[in-house]
Scaffold this motif. Structure first.
Motif, PDB file in Angstrom:
ATOM      1  N   ASP A  48     -10.915  -8.688   0.607  1.00 54.80           N
ATOM      2  CA  ASP A  48     -11.165  -9.700   1.636  1.00 54.80           C
ATOM      3  C   ASP A  48     -10.452  -9.299   2.925  1.00 54.80           C
ATOM      4  O   ASP A  48      -9.903  -8.201   3.046  1.00 54.80           O
ATOM      5  CB  ASP A  48     -10.699 -11.081   1.151  1.00 54.80           C
ATOM      6  CG  ASP A  48      -9.247 -11.054   0.682  1.00 54.80           C
ATOM      7  OD1 ASP A  48      -8.612  -9.993   0.805  1.00 54.80           O
ATOM      8  OD2 ASP A  48      -8.762 -12.088   0.208  1.00 54.80           O
ATOM      9  N   LYS A  49     -10.465 -10.181   3.886  1.00 53.75           N
ATOM     10  CA  LYS A  49      -9.904  -9.848   5.200  1.00 53.75           C
ATOM     11  C   LYS A  49      -8.411  -9.566   5.109  1.00 53.75           C
ATOM     12  O   LYS A  49      -7.903  -8.592   5.680  1.00 53.75           O
ATOM     13  CB  LYS A  49     -10.166 -10.996   6.176  1.00 53.75           C
ATOM     14  CG  LYS A  49      -9.711 -10.698   7.598  1.00 53.75           C
ATOM     15  CD  LYS A  49     -10.081 -11.829   8.532  1.00 53.75           C
ATOM     16  CE  LYS A  49      -9.633 -11.505   9.962  1.00 53.75           C
ATOM     17  NZ  LYS A  49      -9.966 -12.605  10.887  1.00 53.75           N
ATOM     18  N   LYS A  50      -7.699 -10.402   4.331  1.00 56.42           N
ATOM     19  CA  LYS A  50      -6.255 -10.222   4.210  1.00 56.42           C
ATOM     20  C   LYS A  50      -5.917  -8.909   3.516  1.00 56.42           C
ATOM     21  O   LYS A  50      -5.038  -8.150   3.943  1.00 56.42           O
ATOM     22  CB  LYS A  50      -5.663 -11.398   3.433  1.00 56.42           C
ATOM     23  CG  LYS A  50      -4.148 -11.349   3.330  1.00 56.42           C
ATOM     24  CD  LYS A  50      -3.622 -12.589   2.607  1.00 56.42           C
ATOM     25  CE  LYS A  50      -2.094 -12.546   2.486  1.00 56.42           C
ATOM     26  NZ  LYS A  50      -1.585 -13.742   1.773  1.00 56.42           N
ATOM     27  N   THR A  51      -6.640  -8.626   2.425  1.00 54.03           N
ATOM     28  CA  THR A  51      -6.392  -7.382   1.696  1.00 54.03           C
ATOM     29  C   THR A  51      -6.736  -6.170   2.545  1.00 54.03           C
ATOM     30  O   THR A  51      -6.027  -5.160   2.528  1.00 54.03           O
ATOM     31  CB  THR A  51      -7.224  -7.371   0.404  1.00 54.03           C
ATOM     32  OG1 THR A  51      -6.964  -8.566  -0.342  1.00 54.03           O
ATOM     33  CG2 THR A  51      -6.861  -6.167  -0.455  1.00 54.03           C
ATOM     34  N   SER A  52      -7.831  -6.252   3.284  1.00 56.62           N
ATOM     35  CA  SER A  52      -8.208  -5.135   4.159  1.00 56.62           C
ATOM     36  C   SER A  52      -7.145  -4.884   5.214  1.00 56.62           C
ATOM     37  O   SER A  52      -6.800  -3.736   5.516  1.00 56.62           O
ATOM     38  CB  SER A  52      -9.554  -5.436   4.822  1.00 56.62           C
ATOM     39  OG  SER A  52     -10.563  -5.607   3.855  1.00 56.62           O
ATOM     40  N   GLU A  53      -6.591  -5.980   5.773  1.00 56.54           N
ATOM     41  CA  GLU A  53      -5.547  -5.832   6.773  1.00 56.54           C
ATOM     42  C   GLU A  53      -4.293  -5.191   6.169  1.00 56.54           C
ATOM     43  O   GLU A  53      -3.673  -4.303   6.767  1.00 56.54           O
ATOM     44  CB  GLU A  53      -5.205  -7.202   7.370  1.00 56.54           C
ATOM     45  CG  GLU A  53      -4.259  -7.144   8.542  1.00 56.54           C
ATOM     46  CD  GLU A  53      -4.875  -6.482   9.759  1.00 56.54           C
ATOM     47  OE1 GLU A  53      -4.113  -5.945  10.592  1.00 56.54           O
ATOM     48  OE2 GLU A  53      -6.119  -6.487   9.865  1.00 56.54           O
ATOM     49  N   SER A  54      -3.938  -5.634   4.946  1.00 58.31           N
ATOM     50  CA  SER A  54      -2.774  -5.052   4.271  1.00 58.31           C
ATOM     51  C   SER A  54      -3.004  -3.575   3.979  1.00 58.31           C
ATOM     52  O   SER A  54      -2.104  -2.731   4.152  1.00 58.31           O
ATOM     53  CB  SER A  54      -2.499  -5.805   2.961  1.00 58.31           C
ATOM     54  OG  SER A  54      -2.227  -7.159   3.217  1.00 58.31           O
ATOM     55  N   ARG A  60      -4.953  -1.567   5.631  1.00 60.10           N
ATOM     56  CA  ARG A  60      -4.914  -0.848   6.905  1.00 60.10           C
ATOM     57  C   ARG A  60      -3.467  -0.604   7.332  1.00 60.10           C
ATOM     58  O   ARG A  60      -3.103   0.482   7.796  1.00 60.10           O
ATOM     59  CB  ARG A  60      -5.668  -1.652   7.961  1.00 60.10           C
ATOM     60  CG  ARG A  60      -5.873  -0.890   9.275  1.00 60.10           C
ATOM     61  CD  ARG A  60      -6.665  -1.703  10.289  1.00 60.10           C
ATOM     62  NE  ARG A  60      -7.985  -2.024   9.807  1.00 60.10           N
ATOM     63  CZ  ARG A  60      -8.375  -3.248   9.422  1.00 60.10           C
ATOM     64  NH1 ARG A  60      -7.520  -4.257   9.471  1.00 60.10           N
ATOM     65  NH2 ARG A  60      -9.593  -3.461   8.989  1.00 60.10           N
ATOM     66  N   ASN A  61      -2.625  -1.655   7.169  1.00 62.35           N
ATOM     67  CA  ASN A  61      -1.206  -1.498   7.514  1.00 62.35           C
ATOM     68  C   ASN A  61      -0.530  -0.447   6.636  1.00 62.35           C
ATOM     69  O   ASN A  61       0.305   0.343   7.103  1.00 62.35           O
ATOM     70  CB  ASN A  61      -0.489  -2.836   7.380  1.00 62.35           C
ATOM     71  CG  ASN A  61      -0.973  -3.854   8.409  1.00 62.35           C
ATOM     72  OD1 ASN A  61      -1.445  -3.474   9.485  1.00 62.35           O
ATOM     73  ND2 ASN A  61      -0.877  -5.125   8.090  1.00 62.35           N
ATOM     74  N   SER A  62      -0.897  -0.445   5.352  1.00 64.17           N
ATOM     75  CA  SER A  62      -0.312   0.544   4.432  1.00 64.17           C
ATOM     76  C   SER A  62      -0.700   1.956   4.842  1.00 64.17           C
ATOM     77  O   SER A  62       0.117   2.883   4.803  1.00 64.17           O
ATOM     78  CB  SER A  62      -0.782   0.260   2.999  1.00 64.17           C
ATOM     79  OG  SER A  62      -0.367  -1.023   2.577  1.00 64.17           O
ATOM     80  N   GLN A 101      -1.447   2.927   7.876  1.00 60.73           N
ATOM     81  CA  GLN A 101      -0.696   3.253   9.092  1.00 60.73           C
ATOM     82  C   GLN A 101       0.739   3.632   8.772  1.00 60.73           C
ATOM     83  O   GLN A 101       1.295   4.600   9.323  1.00 60.73           O
ATOM     84  CB  GLN A 101      -0.731   2.060  10.051  1.00 60.73           C
ATOM     85  CG  GLN A 101      -2.109   1.796  10.642  1.00 60.73           C
ATOM     86  CD  GLN A 101      -2.132   0.573  11.526  1.00 60.73           C
ATOM     87  OE1 GLN A 101      -1.133  -0.147  11.628  1.00 60.73           O
ATOM     88  NE2 GLN A 101      -3.266   0.324  12.171  1.00 60.73           N
ATOM     89  N   GLU A 102       1.379   2.871   7.860  1.00 62.57           N
ATOM     90  CA  GLU A 102       2.749   3.193   7.460  1.00 62.57           C
ATOM     91  C   GLU A 102       2.808   4.554   6.766  1.00 62.57           C
ATOM     92  O   GLU A 102       3.753   5.337   6.964  1.00 62.57           O
ATOM     93  CB  GLU A 102       3.288   2.112   6.527  1.00 62.57           C
ATOM     94  CG  GLU A 102       3.511   0.771   7.248  1.00 62.57           C
ATOM     95  CD  GLU A 102       3.975  -0.307   6.292  1.00 62.57           C
ATOM     96  OE1 GLU A 102       4.078  -0.009   5.079  1.00 62.57           O
ATOM     97  OE2 GLU A 102       4.230  -1.441   6.751  1.00 62.57           O
ATOM     98  N   LEU A 103       1.791   4.842   5.966  1.00 65.70           N
ATOM     99  CA  LEU A 103       1.751   6.151   5.316  1.00 65.70           C
ATOM    100  C   LEU A 103       1.617   7.261   6.348  1.00 65.70           C
ATOM    101  O   LEU A 103       2.258   8.319   6.231  1.00 65.70           O
ATOM    102  CB  LEU A 103       0.578   6.189   4.333  1.00 65.70           C
ATOM    103  CG  LEU A 103       0.378   7.492   3.553  1.00 65.70           C
ATOM    104  CD1 LEU A 103       1.600   7.800   2.703  1.00 65.70           C
ATOM    105  CD2 LEU A 103      -0.865   7.404   2.667  1.00 65.70           C
ATOM    106  N   GLU A 104       0.829   7.009   7.373  1.00 63.58           N
ATOM    107  CA  GLU A 104       0.678   8.000   8.432  1.00 63.58           C
ATOM    108  C   GLU A 104       2.006   8.223   9.154  1.00 63.58           C
ATOM    109  O   GLU A 104       2.388   9.371   9.443  1.00 63.58           O
ATOM    110  CB  GLU A 104      -0.390   7.535   9.417  1.00 63.58           C
ATOM    111  CG  GLU A 104      -0.694   8.532  10.520  1.00 63.58           C
ATOM    112  CD  GLU A 104      -1.804   8.053  11.438  1.00 63.58           C
ATOM    113  OE1 GLU A 104      -2.123   8.766  12.399  1.00 63.58           O
ATOM    114  OE2 GLU A 104      -2.319   6.955  11.190  1.00 63.58           O
ATOM    115  N   LEU A 105       2.740   7.115   9.436  1.00 60.94           N
ATOM    116  CA  LEU A 105       4.048   7.246  10.082  1.00 60.94           C
ATOM    117  C   LEU A 105       5.023   8.006   9.181  1.00 60.94           C
ATOM    118  O   LEU A 105       5.827   8.817   9.652  1.00 60.94           O
ATOM    119  CB  LEU A 105       4.601   5.862  10.419  1.00 60.94           C
ATOM    120  CG  LEU A 105       3.816   5.076  11.488  1.00 60.94           C
ATOM    121  CD1 LEU A 105       4.393   3.676  11.648  1.00 60.94           C
ATOM    122  CD2 LEU A 105       3.841   5.803  12.826  1.00 60.94           C
ATOM    123  N   THR A 106       4.954   7.720   7.890  1.00 62.44           N
ATOM    124  CA  THR A 106       5.828   8.423   6.943  1.00 62.44           C
ATOM    125  C   THR A 106       5.545   9.919   6.955  1.00 62.44           C
ATOM    126  O   THR A 106       6.464  10.751   6.910  1.00 62.44           O
ATOM    127  CB  THR A 106       5.623   7.856   5.521  1.00 62.44           C
ATOM    128  OG1 THR A 106       5.882   6.444   5.542  1.00 62.44           O
ATOM    129  CG2 THR A 106       6.544   8.536   4.530  1.00 62.44           C
TER     130      THR A 106
END
Length: 321
Positions: free
Chosen positions: A169-175, A177-179, A181-186
């Motif tokens: 759902d929208k919330k899971t998709s947002e989470s 996406r954030n994960s 992005q965090e993986l990319e930063l890592t």
């Protein structure tokens, strides 16, 4: 002959030629009328049509005339094929009429598999029919189970994707996406760390090389030492050391048993007591000489006598003068 008669005769000839050509294209020869008719029943004619050929041992002997539905209730849906033969080949009623396809791109024909045992077949008889599996029919038969399984797989995949869509759902998709992005930063931080480590390794490479050089030198020296030890007579040295230790043990054992001068000196209690007494008396003598020196160096013009030794005064370091 009049002009009208000639025109009529030409017209009749044209009509007869047209009828003959039409029937010839349909597989019917007006100049060679059909002699015998046979019928075969099939539940599937596999692309058989009117005017399809009828062969016997590869020889064309007839053609298909009619294809009709069976009107009896118990065999509804079955097809009755009627074919005719142009020659007098004889075969029994046990013969089989098979539908076959000469090649994958052509239509189907009938092939008579003759049998010569039993009663001869006559015009109007029903013969036994069979269908020969063609290339596409065999492929179709093999693909039918695969198609069924593929349909089940597609249904299962559709159900799975539907459930995945419900979960994402929208919330899971947002989470998610954030994960990402965090993986990319890592990963970026990890690359930076690797760069720092590489720089550190480059800076320390000279020291590391020097350390390796020193280690190599130490190893060479150690190799020389080990070579020297290997070349030396270790066994002889150990043997002499063992003999020396044995002699020392014998000496110590003799001393412990009171043998020899040093053994008697160590183990004789009388000598120890005498030494202790002598040491005590020497100590008292020194004290007396220190407290009463006139007793040992006496000089008197008037004949005065020195005072005697006083043990009590000597104990408390008190002079008797």
């Amino acid at each position: 002959m009049s002009k009208e008669l000639k025109t009529g005769i030409v017209l009749i000839i044209v009509i007869i030629a047209f009828i003959w050509g039409y029937n010839f294209l349909k597989g019917q020869d007006l100049f060679q009328p059909n002699n015998r008719y046979y019928k075969v029943e099939y539940n599937n004619i596999g692309g058989l049509t009117k005017a399809s050929l009828v062969t016997l041992n590869g020889l064309k002997v007839g053609k298909v005339d009619e294809i009709n539905l069976n009107e009896s209730p118990e065999k509804r849906g079955h097809l009755i094929v009627q074919f005719s033969m142009h020659n007098d080949f004889k075969f029994s009623k046990n013969s089989v009429v098979k539908i076959y396809s000469p090649n994958p791109l052509s239509g189907s024909n009938l092939a008579i598999i003759p049998s010569y045992t039993g009663e001869d077949a006559v015009s109007g008889d029903f013969l036994k029919g069979e269908i020969e599996s063609s290339l596409f029919t065999s492929i179709g038969e093999r693909l039918d189970p695969i198609q069924s399984k593929l349909e089940k797989v597609i249904v299962s995949a559709d159900t799975l994707f539907h459930r995945v869509n419900n979960v994402l759902d929208k919330k899971t998709s947002e989470s998610l996406r954030n994960s990402v992005q965090e993986l990319e930063l890592t990963i970026v931080d990890f690359r930076t760390t690797l760069g720092s480590v590489n720089s550190l390794m480059n800076e320390s490479s000279a020291d590391f090389k020097e350390t390796l050089k020193n280690t190599k030198s130490i190893t060479a020296n150690l190799s020389k030492v080990t070579d020297t030890l290997a070349n030396s007579n270790i066994g002889e040295i150990m043997k002499k050391a063992e003999m020396t230790l044995s002699s020392v043990n014998s000496l110590l054992d003799g001393m412990d048993k009171g043998k020899g001068t040093f053994g008697k000196l160590v183990n004789d209690e009388t000598l120890y007591n005498n030494l202790a007494t002598m040491s005590k008396e020497l100590e008292e003598l020194l004290k007396e000489m220190k407290l009463n020196p006139k007793r040992f160096v006496h000089f008197s013009l008037f004949g005065k006598k020195a005072k005697p030794y006083n043990e009590e005064n000597n104990k408390v370091n008190k002079t008797t003068q």
